[in-house]
Design an enzyme around this catalytic site. Structure first.
Site, PDB file in Angstrom:
ATOM      1  N   ARG A 133     -80.104   9.229  11.892  1.00 44.70           N
ATOM      2  CA  ARG A 133     -81.053   9.374  12.114  1.00 44.70           C
ATOM      3  C   ARG A 133     -81.845   9.769  10.426  1.00 44.70           C
ATOM      4  NH1 ARG A 133     -81.834  13.881  16.404  1.00 44.70           N
ATOM      5  NH2 ARG A 133     -84.300  13.007  16.766  1.00 44.70           N
TER       6      ARG A 133
ATOM      7  N   HIS B 282     -80.201  21.294  21.023  1.00 43.82           N
ATOM      8  CA  HIS B 282     -80.251  20.830  22.324  1.00 43.82           C
ATOM      9  C   HIS B 282     -79.175  21.712  23.455  1.00 43.82           C
ATOM     10  CE1 HIS B 282     -81.660  16.969  20.881  1.00 43.82           C
ATOM     11  NE2 HIS B 282     -82.254  16.802  22.135  1.00 43.82           N
TER      12      HIS B 282
ATOM     13  N   ASP C 201     -90.801  21.352  18.560  1.00 43.41           N
ATOM     14  CA  ASP C 201     -89.393  20.419  19.535  1.00 43.41           C
ATOM     15  C   ASP C 201     -89.203  20.628  21.110  1.00 43.41           C
ATOM     16  OD1 ASP C 201     -87.800  18.243  19.892  1.00 43.41           O
ATOM     17  OD2 ASP C 201     -86.269  19.203  17.963  1.00 43.41           O
TER      18      ASP C 201
END
Length: 525
Positions: free
Chosen positions: A150, A193, A267
């Site tokens: 990414r 996450h 986020d």
């Protein structure tokens, strides 16, 4: 145009403008309607679960806008998506661009700008006015499970230059670009996450590496920046404070020192680095107090409603100064006036008119980025006069942020298009099958570092096959597990354009010119 006067909004409407909510499915849900009308939430984010076809997305966005304007806050919404390219592409059609690391391998600023223009034109046609990209993280940790391809690469100067061009290309088409993840998620070995990562570098190192792309992007006028749920003890108030809720990080460093006056976006606030430590609702209050403007709460209606109520309660109790809310809403409305047009209706026909350009841009990126890292025995190109055996295994996604759609059959289909007679085999088939010895063979592998069976297959085939090449489908760091492989190609993703160009490379129609934008431990080209 947006004409709402913030001073005339009641508290519920102002708080609603701060929230970006996700929802399930390709249509407006009852929970979404309630959040947009009763809770006055002002913005949404699309994920793959919301996307089926261009026609469906255009219709969904039209209905969403109408609901917000007629029954909700009356202010046109930000409609967001993570359309980074490569393995993080919510609109997963044939026009999807290759990954940022593929652009990094090309090292071509003009190509990065064209990529930004192209993806933004597609998004704008469908009414998506806010792209949660580019990724400005400098990926210099081979064990990073969440950033990887990414990122443009490991060089802060390269990331800075390409990131600015990509962002400016997007903004030239009227779509907000959002650099992420400040102060930087590129040197972590854990995924926010799942838990709270810690970057334990001193301020001097952060200035030289992590901050550099954000500084350049801010100087170039990027509209938005996303925070990260990572702890930076050198600059935060306390060692275990996530940057998202740190006033020292957001107000002192980003606002005051770097001079950022754009939109500051969190986020996802349901990510476990926040949800399992602070809690989503309280995290939203603390993020606003730290200086954030927009709160992403992407998944659970009950959590979304609780977070909205928590912010309202914090203002009414005096814990959160209403002037903080007002300042954030003023910024939000300013950018809605600048970027959100309610004059052009989302249109699948308008999207279709530019699809060919997107395909051309995607092909150009893949052709410039795909990297032949080694061809010791001049194995390439293969010949279509002999059958080709394709060995592969789907590695699964490294992070919830990525898709998990890779199957070796996708590579086989692309190779068949350029004339190969392809037979697919599972990795386990290579161990005892003698017919591989005299064959031309490709191993299309993904996630080798975490799957020793794939690494073993590459080593065995390299020893046995007459002509053999390893195709590292996604992460170039997989090369560290097979450092002695004789022929290897890195593609950085498996988008349609990348697969097509890979076929051209293997048959000799295209000469790969990309260069690895990261250092792979133990591997020398």
């Amino acid at each position: 145009m947006v004409t709402t006067d913030v001073s005339e909004m009641d508290l519920a409407t102002k708080v609603g403008q701060l929230f970006v909510i996700g929802f399930d499915g390709p249509e407006l849900t009852d929970d979404l309607r309630t959040l947009l009308t009763e809770r006055r939430c002002g913005n949404v984010v699309y994920f793959s679960r919301n996307v089926e076809t261009p026609e469906q997305v255009a219709t969904l966005t039209k209905r969403l806008r109408r609901l917000v304007l007629e029954e909700g806050a009356g202010v046109p919404p930000f409609v967001m998506a993570d359309q980074e390219g490569g393995v993080v592409s919510r609109l997963g059609w044939g026009t999807t661009l290759p990954s940022q690391m593929c652009i990094g391998a090309s090292a071509d600023p003009a190509l990065a700008r064209t990529a930004g223009e192209t993806v933004a034109a597609e998004l704008a046609a469908l009414g998506i006015n806010f792209n949660l990209a580019p990724v400005l993280d400098v990926n210099n940790n081979p064990r990073n499970p969440v950033i990887g391809v990414r990122s443009f690469g490991e060089d802060p100067a390269l990331v800075s230059e390409l990131g600015v061009e990509l962002a400016q290309g997007m903004q030239s088409q009227g779509v907000i670009a959002c650099g992420k993840h400040f102060p930087g998620h590129g040197d972590t070995s854990t995924d926010s996450h799942h838990e709270l990562p810690v970057v334990d570098h001193d301020r001097e190192r952060l200035e030289a590496v992590e901050f550099a792309p954000f500084r350049r992007a801010i100087e170039a006028g990027i509209d938005a920046v996303m925070t990260t749920h990572v702890s930076f003890p050198a600059i935060a108030e306390a060692p275990a404070t996530p940057a998202t809720v740190s006033a020292a990080v957001q107000r002192r460093v980003l606002r005051d020192e770097l001079g950022f006056d754009g939109l500051l976006v969190t986020d996802g606030m349901e990510m476990r680095a926040i949800a399992d430590t602070i809690g989503t609702a309280d995290g939203c209050v603390r993020a606003l107090d730290a200086g954030c403007d927009l709160l992403l709460v992407c998944h659970t209606p009950e959590t979304q409603a609780d977070a909205v109520d928590a912010v309202i309660d914090a203002v009414e109790s005096g814990r959160l100064d209403e002037r903080t809310i007002d300042a954030a809403v003023e910024r939000i409305v300013r950018y809605k006036r600048r970027r959100v047009s309610d004059s052009r209706s989302p249109s699948a026909a308008r999207w279709a008119a530019m699809a060919d350009r997107s395909v051309e841009t995607a092909h150009a990126i893949a052709a410039r980025g795909i990297t032949l890292v080694r061809d010791r025995d001049d194995t390439l190109p293969f010949t279509t006069d002999r059958p080709l055996r394709l060995v592969g295994s789907s590695g699964g996604r490294a992070s919830p942020a990525e898709d998990d759609e890779f199957e070796p059959s996708l590579i086989a289909e692309s190779l068949a298009t350029v004339g190969f007679d392809v037979t697919c085999h599972e990795v386990a088939d290579t161990l005892e099958e003698p017919s591989f010895d005299d064959a031309q063979v490709i191993a299309a592998v993904d996630g080798v570092t975490a799957d020793e069976s794939q690494a073993a297959a590459v080593r065995a085939l390299d020893d046995r096959a007459t002509r053999f090449a390893a195709v590292i489908v996604r992460n170039p760091y997989d090369l560290s597990t097979v450092p002695d492989v004789s022929t290897a190609v890195v593609t950085y993703d498996y988008t349609p354009a990348t697969r097509a160009v890979l076929g051209e490379v293997l048959v000799g129609e295209t000469t790969p010119t990309g260069q690895l934008p990261v250092t792979v431990p133990g591997f020398e080209g």
